[in-house]
Design an enzyme around this catalytic site. Sequence first.
Site, short mmCIF file in Angstrom:
data_model
loop_
_atom_site.label_atom_id
_atom_site.label_comp_id
_atom_site.label_asym_id
_atom_site.label_seq_id
_atom_site.Cartn_x
_atom_site.Cartn_y
_atom_site.Cartn_z
CG HIS A 99 4.84 -2.35 10.38
ND1 HIS A 99 6.14 -2.76 10.56
CD2 HIS A 99 4.89 -1.39 9.41
CE1 HIS A 99 6.94 -2.06 9.76
NE2 HIS A 99 6.21 -1.23 9.05
CD GLU A 146 10.40 -7.31 6.27
OE1 GLU A 146 10.60 -8.39 6.87
OE2 GLU A 146 10.01 -6.28 6.85
CG ASN A 181 8.43 -1.92 0.30
OD1 ASN A 181 7.84 -1.92 1.38
ND2 ASN A 181 9.03 -0.84 -0.19
CG ASP A 238 -0.46 -17.46 8.11
OD1 ASP A 238 0.54 -17.58 8.87
OD2 ASP A 238 -1.63 -17.40 8.53
CE1 TYR A 262 8.53 5.18 2.82
CE2 TYR A 262 7.29 7.21 3.07
CZ TYR A 262 7.58 5.94 3.49
OH TYR A 262 6.92 5.42 4.56
CB ALA A 316 1.34 0.31 6.38
NE ARG A 333 9.44 6.12 8.57
CZ ARG A 333 8.57 5.88 7.59
NH1 ARG A 333 8.75 4.85 6.78
NH2 ARG A 333 7.51 6.65 7.46
NE ARG A 360 3.43 7.10 2.09
CZ ARG A 360 3.94 5.90 2.37
NH1 ARG A 360 4.56 5.20 1.45
NH2 ARG A 360 3.83 5.41 3.57
CG HIS A 406 10.93 -2.26 4.77
ND1 HIS A 406 9.57 -2.22 4.64
CD2 HIS A 406 11.20 -3.41 5.42
CE1 HIS A 406 9.04 -3.28 5.22
NE2 HIS A 406 10.02 -4.03 5.69
CB ILE A 407 12.35 2.89 0.42
CG1 ILE A 407 11.86 2.18 -0.86
CG2 ILE A 407 13.12 4.17 0.06
CD1 ILE A 407 10.78 2.92 -1.61
CB SER A 408 12.73 4.58 5.23
OG SER A 408 11.50 4.01 5.61
N PRO A 466 0.80 -1.23 0.00
CG PRO A 466 -0.11 -1.13 2.12
CD PRO A 466 0.52 -2.08 1.15
CG ASN A 467 -0.19 4.35 1.36
OD1 ASN A 467 -1.14 4.96 0.87
ND2 ASN A 467 -0.26 3.76 2.54
NE ARG A 507 6.21 4.28 9.86
CZ ARG A 507 5.20 4.42 8.99
NH1 ARG A 507 4.86 3.43 8.20
NH2 ARG A 507 4.56 5.56 8.90
#
Lengths: 148, 166
Positions: A79, A97, A73, A86, A22, A76, A106, A17, A99-101, A9-10, A110
Site C-alpha cells: 500500500h 500479488e 506478498n 517499478d 493470519y 504493508a 480491512r 501475530r 495476500h493471506i487475508s 514485512p512482518n 489497505r
Amino acid sequence: MKVTVINGPNLNLLGTREPEIYGTDTLASISASCIAQGAEKGLLIEFMQSNHEGEIVDWIHQAIGEADAIVINAGAYTHTSIAIHDALRAYAGYKVELHISNPHTRETFRHTSYIAPAVDAVVAGLGVSGYAQVIELLPDLIARKKSR
Amino acid sequence: MNKQTLLILNGPGVANAVDRPGDATLEQIRQACASSCKALGMKLDFRHTDDAGELLSLVAKASATTSAVKSYAGLIINPASGPKAKSIDAASYQAALERAATAQLPIIEVHIENIFDDSVENADAARRLQASAAGIGFISGLGEFGYQLAIKALHHRLSPGDDAHG
C-alpha cells in the site's frame, strides 16, 4: 522452471501475530508446502522474506532473466511502495500479488495496492493455503503468458 | 448427507470478456468447473445473466436460509466485465454481498482479467464493484484458472481442519 516467492514485512511473525486474521501456520510451514507443491509441478521454489523494502527490490531485480514467475506478498509495502511497483514493471515473467487475508475487507488504508497494476494477477483472502494453490496453477499460467 | 452445492454467478458482460484467441469460452469454463466440482464431490449451479437486477436477486436468493438448511455451501461471483459493468449500482451490489457474507455464505469474487490493470478496457467499472464485506476472497487476472482456484479454495474452506481465512 524457477519461481521466486517473496514475502514482505512482518510475515516472519506469521503464526504469532494476530492469528485471528493470519492463522496459526508459520512462514516456515508455508515455505515447506510451497516447495512440496512446486516439486510436484516441476518448479524450483525460492522462498524468501524480508522486512526491508530495498532488499525486496533487489530480489525482484535478481529474478529478471532467472525466474519464470514471481509470487509476491509485499505485506504493508503493498500500500506504499512505488519502488516495488517499478521493480515489478521491469520484470517480464509471470507475476502474482498474493495476500493471506483480503486487504479490501480491512482498514481503508489497505484498499489501494501499488503492486496490483504491475502484476498479471491478484489473489487475496484464500488463507495460507492460497500460496500452494497458486503455485499449482503456475505452469499453466506461465505457458499461457509465453504464448501471447 | 446431501452433497454440497456451489453457486457460480456470472454477471453482465462476463460472456463477452473471454474474446481473445485461445481464451476459454464461458461454456468451456462451465464444463471445467463442473468437472472440478465433481472431482471434489460437490454439486455445481453455474449461471450467467446480463441483467444487473437478476444478478442481485440471485445473490439475495443464495443468502437466504430456510430452517437452518442452506441452499448453497458457497458462492463464486464474477459480477461484471467490460462496459456492461456500468449497469450495476455498486452500493446495491455491495449491500447484497454484505448480506450474503453476514448469512455465513463463503464468497469468492473472481475476475477473468486483472481489473487493476488500466490497459484492460472498463477495468475501472468492474473495480468500483469490489465488495469489502469481511471474509470475501478475491481473484483477479488468472483467466479461466481463477474459477478453478476459487473452487479449490472454497472446497478447502468448507472442509474440516481449515486454516486462516478472512
